[in-house]
Design a protein around this motif. Structure first.
Motif: not given
Ligand code: F6R
Length: 364
Positions: A56-59, A103-106, A108, A154-156, A163, A240-241, A361
């Motif tokens: 999702c999103g940045t990932a 996924s950054q957070s792992g 989502t 919040v902004a990745s 990644q 997006l950023k 999220v």
């Molecule tokens: C944008 C941002 C989001 C996340 C997205 C996925 O700056 O932070 O678009 O990239 O919600 O989140 P992860 O990578 O944690 O699954």
């Protein structure tokens, strides 16, 4: 905690050289890529007919670059999808597929459910995750951690660069195992990857150029990002950023697609940002710049130092060091992150905690 920086976001952008090094260097042993304990052999790779990248999103934007990269180097077809679409479309998956989850957070939720769907259908799941021991890391067959460290804003930002770094390691490793590239190319690109932190340091030293540009354009109502190839993936991320932290409307388009409708929105003074790092697509990109300039656009190009054509075509050029076009995305995203940051700061936005957004999220 912000170590003297005004916001976490800028602190994290400044950590990029270090975290890229931390992600890449331990995976290179005696000049060869070693993906931790991931044991995908040449035989395993022969059985893989198609790779899916889901995020999702940045990932997801890292995934779009990953698709171009894996297809270019390893010649395995790759489909990339946002997790919330993938999980509901009954994707055609079997044990002949590898699913790469990013996924950054792992944590989502849509991404986690996409992972479960893929496993249920028999695919092997390799995840690129930043948070050690997170749900996605635990449930995957293989994990390649990005060593970006905690990301608070919040902004990745730095997570995206790592990644991409992980995707380069995977693509090069697969390409070598499949015999698609030779030793010399492999070694040369590994060397290029090792030099990326230095290139980003030099971009950070020139941040005032972007800061000044932002101070002159922060009143913009709408900003377009256009690019081709890897630069299209970068455009999506840059857009997006900007949207999420500065609340300025923005769209990202493939350079060649603009003329199929969206160019109608370009008028006198519209700002168009053009990452142009791909040597083989330069001529085409220059003509796209001419198209928007003919309609009155102001163009900021992100181009390599030696690119004299960009200087002639654009109004302002932010130069990046002369890295190989193949690895340029990891370097060229940094100016786009800085641009979004300074635009938001100029507008007085709450950069680290933008409205309506959460860091992780966990709702569907
Ligand atoms: C944008 C941002 C989001 C996340 C997205 C996925 O700056 O932070 O678009 O990239 O919600 O989140 P992860 O990578 O944690 O699954």
């Amino acid at each position: 905690e912000k170590a003297g920086y005004e916001h976490f976001m800028i602190k994290e952008i400044f950590e990029e050289p270090k975290v890229i090094k931390d992600t890449i260097n331990p995976r290179i042993k005696d000049g060869k890529i070693s993906l931790d304990s991931i044991n995908l052999t040449s035989e395993d790779l022969e059985k893989i007919e198609k790779i899916y990248i889901v995020a999702c999103g940045t990932a997801y934007h890292a995934g779009v670059a990953g698709k171009y990269l894996i297809e270019k180097l390893a010649r395995i077809p790759v489909e990339v999808d946002v997790a919330s679409e993938f999980r509901y479309r009954d994707p055609i998956i079997s044990d002949k597929n590898l699913v790469i989850i990013i996924s950054q957070s792992g944590e989502t939720l849509d991404t986690l459910f996409a992972l479960r769907e893929a496993k249920k259908k028999g695919a092997r799941v390799l995840s690129i995750v930043n948070v050690v021991g997170s749900s996605i890391a635990r449930e995957s067959n293989d994990v390649l951690y990005t060593w970006a460290g905690p990301e608070i804003a919040v902004a990745s930002t730095k997570a995206y660069n790592t990644q991409l770094s992980a995707l380069y390691l995977i693509a090069l490793d697969f390409a070598m195992k499949k015999g698609r590239i030779d030793e010399e190319f492999y070694k040369r690109i590994i060397e290029e990857l090792r030099n990326i932190p230095k290139a980003i340091e030099s971009i950070l030293e020139n941040k005032e150029i972007i800061q000044k540009f932002a101070s002159e354009h922060y009143n913009a109502k709408s900003i377009f990002f256009i690019g081709r190839g890897f630069d299209y993936a970068l455009s999506m991320e840059g857009s997006l950023k900007l949207k999420e932290i500065s609340y300025i409307h923005s769209e990202a388009y493939a350079g060649g697609e603009l003329k199929h409708g969206t160019i109608a929105l370009i008028e006198e003074g519209t700002l168009v940002i053009c990452p142009m790092t791909q040597d083989d697509l330069m001529e085409k990109m220059i003509s796209n710049i001419r198209e928007v300039k003919a309609r009155g656009a102001t163009v900021l190009a992100i181009a390599k130092e030696s690119n004299k054509q960009a200087e002639k075509a654009a109004d302002v050029v932010f130069t990046i060091p002369d890295v190989d076009s193949l690895v340029a995305p990891i370097v060229a995203v940094t100016p786009l992150q800085l641009f979004a940051y300074y635009m938001a700061v100029q507008k007085g936005c709450d950069v680290d905690k933008p409205r309506n957004l959460a860091k992780s999220v966990t709702v569907e």
